[in-house]
Motif scaffolding. Structure first.
Motif, PDB file in Angstrom:
ATOM      1  N   GLY A   1      -5.564   3.545  15.283  1.00  0.00           N
ATOM      2  CA  GLY A   1      -6.132   4.358  14.186  1.00  0.00           C
ATOM      3  C   GLY A   1      -5.120   4.523  13.056  1.00  0.00           C
ATOM      4  N   ASP A   2      -3.880   4.810  13.432  1.00  0.00           N
ATOM      5  CA  ASP A   2      -2.815   4.948  12.417  1.00  0.00           C
ATOM      6  C   ASP A   2      -2.621   3.649  11.637  1.00  0.00           C
ATOM      7  OD1 ASP A   2      -2.442   7.504  13.247  1.00  0.00           O
ATOM      8  OD2 ASP A   2      -0.463   7.194  14.156  1.00  0.00           O
ATOM      9  N   LEU A   3      -2.688   2.530  12.353  1.00  0.00           N
ATOM     10  CA  LEU A   3      -2.492   1.229  11.677  1.00  0.00           C
ATOM     11  C   LEU A   3      -3.605   0.979  10.657  1.00  0.00           C
ATOM     12  CD1 LEU A   3      -1.279  -1.140  14.560  1.00  0.00           C
ATOM     13  CD2 LEU A   3       0.063   0.119  12.875  1.00  0.00           C
ATOM     14  N   VAL A   4      -4.812   1.436  11.002  1.00  0.00           N
ATOM     15  CA  VAL A   4      -5.947   1.288  10.074  1.00  0.00           C
ATOM     16  C   VAL A   4      -5.685   2.111   8.808  1.00  0.00           C
ATOM     17  CG1 VAL A   4      -8.394   1.887   9.755  1.00  0.00           C
ATOM     18  CG2 VAL A   4      -7.658   0.674  11.829  1.00  0.00           C
ATOM     19  N   ILE A   5      -5.236   3.350   8.994  1.00  0.00           N
ATOM     20  CA  ILE A   5      -4.931   4.213   7.829  1.00  0.00           C
ATOM     21  C   ILE A   5      -3.860   3.554   6.947  1.00  0.00           C
ATOM     22  CG2 ILE A   5      -3.874   6.418   7.148  1.00  0.00           C
ATOM     23  CD1 ILE A   5      -5.290   7.721   9.529  1.00  0.00           C
ATOM     24  N   LYS A   6      -2.825   3.006   7.592  1.00  0.00           N
ATOM     25  CA  LYS A   6      -1.745   2.359   6.830  1.00  0.00           C
ATOM     26  C   LYS A   6      -2.260   1.140   6.073  1.00  0.00           C
ATOM     27  CE  LYS A   6       1.998   3.666   9.908  1.00  0.00           C
ATOM     28  NZ  LYS A   6       3.009   3.237  10.829  1.00  0.00           N
ATOM     29  N   ALA A   7      -3.144   0.376   6.712  1.00  0.00           N
ATOM     30  CA  ALA A   7      -3.680  -0.831   6.070  1.00  0.00           C
ATOM     31  C   ALA A   7      -4.505  -0.457   4.836  1.00  0.00           C
ATOM     32  CB  ALA A   7      -4.528  -1.620   7.069  1.00  0.00           C
ATOM     33  N   VAL A   8      -5.259   0.637   4.941  1.00  0.00           N
ATOM     34  CA  VAL A   8      -6.064   1.091   3.786  1.00  0.00           C
ATOM     35  C   VAL A   8      -5.117   1.504   2.649  1.00  0.00           C
ATOM     36  CG1 VAL A   8      -7.639   2.887   2.958  1.00  0.00           C
ATOM     37  CG2 VAL A   8      -8.057   1.783   5.159  1.00  0.00           C
ATOM     38  N   ALA A   9      -4.082   2.270   2.990  1.00  0.00           N
ATOM     39  CA  ALA A   9      -3.143   2.748   1.962  1.00  0.00           C
ATOM     40  C   ALA A   9      -2.478   1.557   1.260  1.00  0.00           C
ATOM     41  CB  ALA A   9      -2.085   3.643   2.600  1.00  0.00           C
ATOM     42  N   LYS A  10      -2.104   0.550   2.047  1.00  0.00           N
ATOM     43  CA  LYS A  10      -1.441  -0.627   1.469  1.00  0.00           C
ATOM     44  C   LYS A  10      -2.392  -1.322   0.493  1.00  0.00           C
ATOM     45  CE  LYS A  10       1.170  -4.666   3.045  1.00  0.00           C
ATOM     46  NZ  LYS A  10       0.320  -5.842   2.930  1.00  0.00           N
ATOM     47  N   THR A  11      -3.658  -1.406   0.878  1.00  0.00           N
ATOM     48  CA  THR A  11      -4.648  -2.048  -0.004  1.00  0.00           C
ATOM     49  C   THR A  11      -4.821  -1.251  -1.296  1.00  0.00           C
ATOM     50  OG1 THR A  11      -5.732  -2.751   2.022  1.00  0.00           O
ATOM     51  CG2 THR A  11      -6.977  -3.066  -0.007  1.00  0.00           C
ATOM     52  N   VAL A  12      -4.790   0.077  -1.192  1.00  0.00           N
ATOM     53  CA  VAL A  12      -4.893   0.907  -2.405  1.00  0.00           C
ATOM     54  C   VAL A  12      -3.710   0.591  -3.330  1.00  0.00           C
ATOM     55  CG1 VAL A  12      -4.855   3.263  -3.320  1.00  0.00           C
ATOM     56  CG2 VAL A  12      -6.055   2.790  -1.206  1.00  0.00           C
ATOM     57  N   LEU A  13      -2.522   0.555  -2.761  1.00  0.00           N
ATOM     58  CA  LEU A  13      -1.329   0.286  -3.581  1.00  0.00           C
ATOM     59  C   LEU A  13      -1.408  -1.086  -4.245  1.00  0.00           C
ATOM     60  CD1 LEU A  13       1.498   1.794  -1.317  1.00  0.00           C
ATOM     61  CD2 LEU A  13       0.696   2.676  -3.512  1.00  0.00           C
ATOM     62  N   GLU A  14      -1.984  -2.046  -3.523  1.00  0.00           N
ATOM     63  CA  GLU A  14      -2.087  -3.399  -4.082  1.00  0.00           C
ATOM     64  C   GLU A  14      -3.206  -3.519  -5.122  1.00  0.00           C
ATOM     65  OE1 GLU A  14      -0.504  -5.504   0.045  1.00  0.00           O
ATOM     66  OE2 GLU A  14      -2.637  -5.552  -0.463  1.00  0.00           O
ATOM     67  N   THR A  15      -4.171  -2.604  -5.070  1.00  0.00           N
ATOM     68  CA  THR A  15      -5.344  -2.705  -5.947  1.00  0.00           C
ATOM     69  C   THR A  15      -5.192  -1.854  -7.208  1.00  0.00           C
ATOM     70  OG1 THR A  15      -6.675  -3.005  -3.956  1.00  0.00           O
ATOM     71  CG2 THR A  15      -7.886  -2.498  -5.973  1.00  0.00           C
ATOM     72  N   LYS A  16      -4.520  -0.742  -7.094  1.00  0.00           N
ATOM     73  CA  LYS A  16      -4.450   0.189  -8.229  1.00  0.00           C
ATOM     74  C   LYS A  16      -3.464  -0.322  -9.290  1.00  0.00           C
ATOM     75  CE  LYS A  16      -0.722   3.365  -7.094  1.00  0.00           C
ATOM     76  NZ  LYS A  16      -0.069   3.337  -8.378  1.00  0.00           N
ATOM     77  N   ARG A  17      -3.636   0.251 -10.485  1.00  0.00           N
ATOM     78  CA  ARG A  17      -2.665  -0.050 -11.542  1.00  0.00           C
ATOM     79  C   ARG A  17      -1.442   0.843 -11.385  1.00  0.00           C
ATOM     80  NH1 ARG A  17      -6.373  -0.171 -16.898  1.00  0.00           N
ATOM     81  NH2 ARG A  17      -7.314  -2.207 -16.545  1.00  0.00           N
ATOM     82  N   GLU A  18      -0.363   0.433 -12.053  1.00  0.00           N
ATOM     83  CA  GLU A  18       0.895   1.200 -12.012  1.00  0.00           C
ATOM     84  C   GLU A  18       0.677   2.665 -12.409  1.00  0.00           C
ATOM     85  OE1 GLU A  18       5.225   0.546 -11.683  1.00  0.00           O
ATOM     86  OE2 GLU A  18       3.493  -0.638 -11.115  1.00  0.00           O
ATOM     87  N   THR A  19      -0.178   2.877 -13.409  1.00  0.00           N
ATOM     88  CA  THR A  19      -0.358   4.232 -13.930  1.00  0.00           C
ATOM     89  C   THR A  19      -1.319   5.077 -13.091  1.00  0.00           C
ATOM     90  OG1 THR A  19      -2.006   3.250 -15.386  1.00  0.00           O
ATOM     91  CG2 THR A  19       0.144   3.740 -16.360  1.00  0.00           C
TER      92      THR A  19
END
Ligand code: GTP
Length: 328
Positions: A211-229
Protein backbone atom coordinates in the motif's frame (compact mmCIF):
# COMPACT_ATOMS: atom_id res chain seq x y z
CA UNK A 1 60.06 49.94 25.91
CA UNK A 2 62.44 52.30 27.65
CA UNK A 3 61.62 55.72 29.03
CA UNK A 4 62.47 57.63 25.86
CA UNK A 5 59.90 55.66 23.86
CA UNK A 6 62.47 54.03 21.63
CA UNK A 7 63.38 50.36 21.55
CA UNK A 8 66.74 49.10 22.68
CA UNK A 9 68.27 46.23 20.76
CA UNK A 10 67.15 43.56 23.25
CA UNK A 11 63.53 44.71 23.17
CA UNK A 12 63.64 44.91 19.39
CA UNK A 13 64.85 41.34 19.28
CA UNK A 14 61.98 39.91 21.34
CA UNK A 15 59.39 42.11 19.64
CA UNK A 16 60.50 40.64 16.31
CA UNK A 17 60.37 37.17 17.83
CA UNK A 18 56.75 37.73 18.87
CA UNK A 19 55.80 39.03 15.44
CA UNK A 20 57.44 36.04 13.81
CA UNK A 21 55.85 33.38 15.98
CA UNK A 22 52.40 34.85 16.63
CA UNK A 23 49.61 32.70 15.21
CA UNK A 24 48.20 35.35 12.89
CA UNK A 25 49.47 36.45 9.52
CA UNK A 26 51.34 39.74 9.43
CA UNK A 27 52.31 41.50 6.23
CA UNK A 28 53.52 45.09 6.04
CA UNK A 29 53.55 46.88 2.68
CA UNK A 30 54.77 50.29 1.61
CA UNK A 31 53.05 52.68 -0.76
CA UNK A 32 54.23 50.69 -3.79
CA UNK A 33 52.76 47.49 -2.23
CA UNK A 34 56.28 46.15 -1.68
CA UNK A 35 56.45 43.70 1.19
CA UNK A 36 58.47 44.89 4.20
CA UNK A 37 57.35 42.32 6.77
CA UNK A 38 56.23 38.75 6.11
CA UNK A 39 56.04 36.67 9.27
CA UNK A 40 56.36 32.91 9.74
CA UNK A 41 52.59 32.38 9.69
CA UNK A 42 52.66 33.71 6.13
CA UNK A 43 55.69 31.62 5.28
CA UNK A 44 54.19 28.45 6.72
CA UNK A 45 50.92 28.80 4.85
CA UNK A 46 52.17 30.16 1.53
CA UNK A 47 55.55 28.46 1.24
CA UNK A 48 57.04 31.87 0.43
CA UNK A 49 59.98 32.74 2.67
CA UNK A 50 60.45 36.22 4.17
CA UNK A 51 63.64 36.54 2.05
CA UNK A 52 61.65 35.90 -1.15
CA UNK A 53 58.81 38.16 -0.06
CA UNK A 54 60.92 40.98 1.26
CA UNK A 55 60.76 44.01 -1.02
CA UNK A 56 58.89 42.10 -3.70
CA UNK A 57 55.57 43.43 -4.88
CA UNK A 58 52.70 41.83 -2.94
CA UNK A 59 50.61 41.27 -6.05
CA UNK A 60 53.50 39.68 -7.90
CA UNK A 61 54.42 37.18 -5.20
CA UNK A 62 50.76 36.47 -4.53
CA UNK A 63 48.95 36.76 -7.87
CA UNK A 64 45.85 35.01 -6.44
CA UNK A 65 44.83 38.17 -4.57
CA UNK A 66 42.01 40.06 -6.28
CA UNK A 67 44.22 42.97 -7.12
CA UNK A 68 41.75 45.70 -8.08
CA UNK A 69 39.66 45.23 -4.96
CA UNK A 70 42.52 44.79 -2.49
CA UNK A 71 44.66 47.58 -3.90
CA UNK A 72 41.70 49.93 -3.56
CA UNK A 73 41.34 48.83 0.07
CA UNK A 74 45.03 49.46 0.84
CA UNK A 75 44.88 52.82 -0.96
CA UNK A 76 41.94 53.94 1.20
CA UNK A 77 43.90 53.11 4.37
CA UNK A 78 46.85 55.19 3.08
CA UNK A 79 44.52 58.04 2.14
CA UNK A 80 42.24 58.16 5.17
CA UNK A 81 44.54 56.74 7.83
CA UNK A 82 41.70 54.52 9.12
CA UNK A 83 41.53 50.81 9.83
CA UNK A 84 39.69 48.58 7.44
CA UNK A 85 38.27 45.05 7.79
CA UNK A 86 37.30 42.16 5.56
CA UNK A 87 34.89 39.63 7.05
CA UNK A 88 34.94 36.03 5.90
CA UNK A 89 31.18 36.20 5.38
CA UNK A 90 31.72 38.84 2.68
CA UNK A 91 34.87 37.36 1.18
CA UNK A 92 36.11 34.00 2.50
CA UNK A 93 39.81 34.89 2.14
CA UNK A 94 42.30 37.46 0.91
CA UNK A 95 45.27 35.09 0.67
CA UNK A 96 44.26 31.73 -0.73
CA UNK A 97 46.00 29.20 1.52
CA UNK A 98 45.17 25.55 1.27
CA UNK A 99 43.61 24.39 4.49
CA UNK A 100 46.20 22.49 6.48
CA UNK A 101 43.81 20.78 8.90
CA UNK A 102 41.82 18.36 6.75
CA UNK A 103 41.01 16.09 9.71
CA UNK A 104 39.49 18.68 11.99
CA UNK A 105 38.00 20.82 9.29
CA UNK A 106 35.90 20.34 6.18
CA UNK A 107 37.10 23.41 4.29
CA UNK A 108 39.47 23.23 1.32
CA UNK A 109 40.99 26.60 2.09
CA UNK A 110 41.57 28.81 5.09
CA UNK A 111 38.73 31.21 5.90
CA UNK A 112 40.17 34.55 6.98
CA UNK A 113 39.26 37.66 8.86
CA UNK A 114 41.60 40.44 7.71
CA UNK A 115 42.40 43.81 9.22
CA UNK A 116 44.32 46.60 7.54
CA UNK A 117 46.09 49.01 9.91
CA UNK A 118 47.70 52.31 8.98
CA UNK A 119 51.30 52.57 10.26
CA UNK A 120 52.33 56.17 10.81
CA UNK A 121 55.83 57.53 10.41
CA UNK A 122 57.25 60.16 12.79
CA UNK A 123 55.66 62.98 10.73
CA UNK A 124 52.23 61.36 11.35
CA UNK A 125 51.85 60.33 7.72
CA UNK A 126 50.72 56.79 6.92
CA UNK A 127 53.88 55.34 5.42
CA UNK A 128 52.99 51.65 5.57
CA UNK A 129 49.96 49.43 5.92
CA UNK A 130 49.92 46.31 8.10
CA UNK A 131 47.74 43.45 6.92
CA UNK A 132 46.75 41.15 9.78
CA UNK A 133 45.21 37.82 8.83
CA UNK A 134 43.27 35.71 11.33
CA UNK A 135 42.52 32.07 10.59
CA UNK A 136 38.76 31.71 11.26
CA UNK A 137 38.29 28.38 9.44
CA UNK A 138 36.85 26.55 12.47
CA UNK A 139 34.32 29.29 13.18
CA UNK A 140 33.34 29.56 9.50
CA UNK A 141 32.98 25.82 9.01
CA UNK A 142 30.85 25.48 12.17
CA UNK A 143 28.70 28.44 11.19
CA UNK A 144 28.21 27.09 7.65
CA UNK A 145 27.40 23.60 8.97
CA UNK A 146 24.79 25.13 11.27
CA UNK A 147 23.29 27.03 8.35
CA UNK A 148 23.15 23.82 6.27
CA UNK A 149 21.56 21.97 9.18
CA UNK A 150 18.92 24.70 9.56
CA UNK A 151 18.15 24.59 5.84
CA UNK A 152 17.81 20.79 5.98
CA UNK A 153 15.63 21.06 9.09
CA UNK A 154 13.40 23.61 7.41
CA UNK A 155 13.00 21.33 4.36
CA UNK A 156 12.24 18.43 6.68
CA UNK A 157 9.55 20.40 8.51
CA UNK A 158 7.59 21.07 5.31
CA UNK A 159 8.09 17.72 3.56
CA UNK A 160 6.06 14.54 3.82
CA UNK A 161 8.75 11.92 4.39
CA UNK A 162 6.99 9.07 2.60
CA UNK A 163 6.28 10.92 -0.64
CA UNK A 164 8.64 13.93 -0.61
CA UNK A 165 5.64 16.11 -1.48
CA UNK A 166 4.79 19.02 0.83
CA UNK A 167 3.15 17.89 4.05
CA UNK A 168 -0.40 18.88 4.82
CA UNK A 169 0.44 21.84 7.08
CA UNK A 170 2.77 23.48 4.59
CA UNK A 171 0.61 22.71 1.58
CA UNK A 172 -2.42 24.20 3.30
CA UNK A 173 -0.39 27.34 4.08
CA UNK A 174 0.43 27.57 0.40
CA UNK A 175 -3.26 27.16 -0.43
CA UNK A 176 -4.10 30.05 1.91
CA UNK A 177 -1.39 32.18 0.26
CA UNK A 178 -2.75 31.45 -3.20
CA UNK A 179 -6.29 32.22 -2.02
CA UNK A 180 -5.13 35.61 -0.73
CA UNK A 181 -3.07 36.30 -3.83
CA UNK A 182 -6.14 35.65 -6.00
CA UNK A 183 -8.13 38.16 -3.99
CA UNK A 184 -5.53 40.82 -4.73
CA UNK A 185 -4.73 40.03 -8.36
CA UNK A 186 -7.45 37.75 -9.81
CA UNK A 187 -4.97 35.70 -11.84
CA UNK A 188 -6.44 32.27 -12.57
CA UNK A 189 -5.52 29.52 -10.13
CA UNK A 190 -7.05 26.07 -9.74
CA UNK A 191 -7.06 23.30 -7.24
CA UNK A 192 -7.06 19.55 -7.89
CA UNK A 193 -7.88 17.15 -5.05
CA UNK A 194 -7.59 13.44 -5.75
CA UNK A 195 -7.34 10.13 -3.97
CA UNK A 196 -6.59 6.51 -4.78
CA UNK A 197 -9.68 4.42 -5.57
CA UNK A 198 -10.56 1.56 -3.24
CA UNK A 199 -7.27 1.99 -1.48
CA UNK A 200 -8.51 0.13 1.56
CA UNK A 201 -8.80 -2.93 -0.67
CA UNK A 202 -5.13 -2.55 -1.78
CA UNK A 203 -4.09 -2.62 1.88
CA UNK A 204 -6.44 -5.44 2.77
CA UNK A 205 -5.44 -7.58 -0.22
CA UNK A 206 -1.68 -7.01 -0.40
CA UNK A 207 -0.75 -5.56 2.98
CA UNK A 208 0.42 -2.21 4.30
CA UNK A 209 3.88 -2.23 2.70
CA UNK A 210 2.59 -2.68 -0.88
CA UNK A 211 0.00 0.00 0.00
CA UNK A 212 2.83 2.39 0.88
CA UNK A 213 4.57 1.63 -2.42
CA UNK A 214 1.36 2.51 -4.27
CA UNK A 215 1.16 5.87 -2.46
CA UNK A 216 4.81 6.57 -3.32
CA UNK A 217 4.26 5.65 -6.98
CA UNK A 218 1.32 8.07 -7.20
CA UNK A 219 3.37 10.87 -5.60
CA UNK A 220 6.24 10.26 -8.02
CA UNK A 221 3.84 10.47 -10.96
CA UNK A 222 2.46 13.78 -9.64
CA UNK A 223 5.99 15.19 -9.42
CA UNK A 224 6.72 14.04 -12.96
CA UNK A 225 3.44 15.45 -14.33
CA UNK A 226 3.14 18.81 -12.61
CA UNK A 227 4.88 22.00 -13.62
CA UNK A 228 7.67 23.53 -11.54
CA UNK A 229 5.34 26.26 -10.30
CA UNK A 230 2.50 23.90 -9.29
CA UNK A 231 2.31 23.08 -5.60
CA UNK A 232 1.72 19.43 -4.72
CA UNK A 233 1.04 18.11 -1.23
CA UNK A 234 -0.03 14.96 0.56
CA UNK A 235 -3.26 16.03 2.18
CA UNK A 236 -4.08 12.82 4.01
CA UNK A 237 -3.23 9.10 3.90
CA UNK A 238 -4.05 8.54 0.23
CA UNK A 239 -5.44 11.97 -0.60
CA UNK A 240 -3.40 14.58 -2.47
CA UNK A 241 -3.79 18.18 -3.57
CA UNK A 242 -2.18 20.16 -6.36
CA UNK A 243 -2.47 23.94 -6.78
CA UNK A 244 -2.01 25.00 -10.40
CA UNK A 245 -0.81 28.59 -10.59
CA UNK A 246 -2.09 30.53 -13.60
CA UNK A 247 -4.41 27.72 -14.76
CA UNK A 248 -8.16 27.92 -15.31
CA UNK A 249 -10.46 24.88 -14.96
CA UNK A 250 -10.13 23.89 -18.63
CA UNK A 251 -6.34 23.76 -18.66
CA UNK A 252 -6.33 22.11 -15.24
CA UNK A 253 -8.44 19.37 -16.75
CA UNK A 254 -5.60 18.57 -19.20
CA UNK A 255 -3.23 18.15 -16.27
CA UNK A 256 -5.74 16.08 -14.28
CA UNK A 257 -6.51 13.76 -17.17
CA UNK A 258 -2.84 13.28 -18.00
CA UNK A 259 -2.19 12.39 -14.36
CA UNK A 260 -5.19 10.05 -14.20
CA UNK A 261 -4.08 8.16 -17.33
CA UNK A 262 -0.48 7.90 -16.17
CA UNK A 263 -1.58 6.47 -12.82
CA UNK A 264 -3.97 4.06 -14.56
CA UNK A 265 -1.00 2.75 -16.59
CA UNK A 266 1.21 2.21 -13.53
CA UNK A 267 2.01 -1.26 -12.24
CA UNK A 268 3.53 -1.50 -8.78
CA UNK A 269 5.36 -4.73 -8.08
CA UNK A 270 5.42 -5.70 -4.42
CA UNK A 271 5.90 -8.96 -2.57
CA UNK A 272 5.46 -10.90 -5.81
CA UNK A 273 2.25 -9.09 -6.79
CA UNK A 274 1.61 -6.77 -9.71
CA UNK A 275 -0.76 -4.08 -8.48
CA UNK A 276 -2.90 -1.84 -10.72
CA UNK A 277 -4.89 1.05 -9.34
CA UNK A 278 -6.65 4.26 -10.34
CA UNK A 279 -7.38 7.71 -8.92
CA UNK A 280 -10.43 9.96 -8.85
CA UNK A 281 -9.99 13.70 -9.20
CA UNK A 282 -11.91 16.91 -8.51
CA UNK A 283 -11.10 20.36 -9.91
CA UNK A 284 -12.13 23.74 -8.51
CA UNK A 285 -11.03 26.94 -10.19
CA UNK A 286 -10.74 29.82 -7.74
CA UNK A 287 -13.48 32.44 -8.14
CA UNK A 288 -14.78 35.51 -6.36
CA UNK A 289 -17.55 33.39 -4.84
CA UNK A 290 -15.09 31.38 -2.75
CA UNK A 291 -15.24 32.76 0.78
CA UNK A 292 -12.10 31.13 2.17
CA UNK A 293 -9.40 28.65 1.26
CA UNK A 294 -11.51 26.04 3.11
CA UNK A 295 -14.46 26.83 0.87
CA UNK A 296 -12.18 26.33 -2.14
CA UNK A 297 -11.11 22.94 -0.75
CA UNK A 298 -14.74 21.94 -0.19
CA UNK A 299 -15.55 22.74 -3.82
CA UNK A 300 -12.66 20.57 -5.09
CA UNK A 301 -13.74 17.81 -2.68
CA UNK A 302 -17.33 18.02 -3.94
CA UNK A 303 -16.00 17.52 -7.49
CA UNK A 304 -13.86 14.59 -6.29
CA UNK A 305 -16.92 13.06 -4.63
CA UNK A 306 -18.78 13.43 -7.92
CA UNK A 307 -16.00 11.43 -9.65
CA UNK A 308 -16.30 8.71 -7.00
CA UNK A 309 -20.08 8.58 -7.43
CA UNK A 310 -19.69 8.55 -11.21
CA UNK A 311 -17.77 5.26 -11.04
CA UNK A 312 -14.16 6.34 -10.07
CA UNK A 313 -11.10 6.71 -12.34
CA UNK A 314 -12.68 10.01 -13.44
CA UNK A 315 -12.02 13.76 -13.36
CA UNK A 316 -14.87 16.15 -12.47
CA UNK A 317 -14.93 19.92 -12.33
CA UNK A 318 -16.81 21.76 -9.59
CA UNK A 319 -20.14 23.33 -10.54
CA UNK A 320 -22.44 25.40 -8.33
CA UNK A 321 -25.06 22.65 -8.12
CA UNK A 322 -22.67 20.29 -6.29
CA UNK A 323 -23.34 19.82 -2.60
CA UNK A 324 -20.49 20.87 -0.29
CA UNK A 325 -19.32 18.72 2.59
CA UNK A 326 -18.63 21.08 5.53
CA UNK A 327 -16.09 18.60 6.98
CA UNK A 328 -12.93 20.59 6.12
N1 GTP B 1 -0.60 1.63 3.27
C1 GTP B 1 -1.07 2.78 3.71
N2 GTP B 1 -2.39 2.95 3.85
C2 GTP B 1 -2.86 4.13 4.27
C3 GTP B 1 -2.00 5.20 4.54
N3 GTP B 1 -2.77 6.27 4.94
C4 GTP B 1 -4.07 5.85 4.88
N4 GTP B 1 -4.15 4.57 4.48
C5 GTP B 1 -5.34 3.74 4.28
O1 GTP B 1 -6.08 4.27 3.20
C6 GTP B 1 -7.40 3.74 3.27
C7 GTP B 1 -8.40 4.78 2.82
O2 GTP B 1 -9.60 4.18 2.72
P1 GTP B 1 -10.95 4.89 2.37
O3 GTP B 1 -10.90 6.32 2.89
O4 GTP B 1 -12.06 4.02 2.84
O5 GTP B 1 -10.98 5.03 0.84
P2 GTP B 1 -10.79 4.01 -0.34
O6 GTP B 1 -10.70 2.60 0.13
O7 GTP B 1 -9.68 4.51 -1.18
O8 GTP B 1 -12.14 4.17 -1.12
P3 GTP B 1 -12.56 5.31 -2.11
O9 GTP B 1 -11.75 6.53 -1.79
O10 GTP B 1 -14.02 5.53 -1.88
O11 GTP B 1 -12.29 4.84 -3.49
C8 GTP B 1 -7.58 3.30 4.71
O12 GTP B 1 -7.65 1.90 4.75
C9 GTP B 1 -6.31 3.77 5.42
O13 GTP B 1 -5.89 2.90 6.43
C10 GTP B 1 -0.60 4.99 4.41
O14 GTP B 1 0.23 5.86 4.64
N5 GTP B 1 -0.17 3.78 3.98
Amino acid sequence: MNGTNTLDLGEWHWMMHILQTIDVGLVVVDREYNVRVWNSFMENHSGISPEEASRSNLFEIFPDIQREWFQHKIDSVFLLGNRSYTLWEERPYVFKFKNYRPITSMADFMYQYTTLLPLKSTDDETSHVAIVIYDVTDIAVNRLALKDANTALEALSITDQMTQLFNRAHWENQLTNEYMRYNRRHDPVSLVMFDIDHFKKVNDTYGHHPGDLVIKAVAKTVLETKRETDIAGRYGGEEFGVILIGADAASTRFFAERLRKRVEALVVEADGHKINFTISLGIAEMSKEMKSHTHWLQCADAALYSSKRGGRNLTSTYTMDMKLDEGH
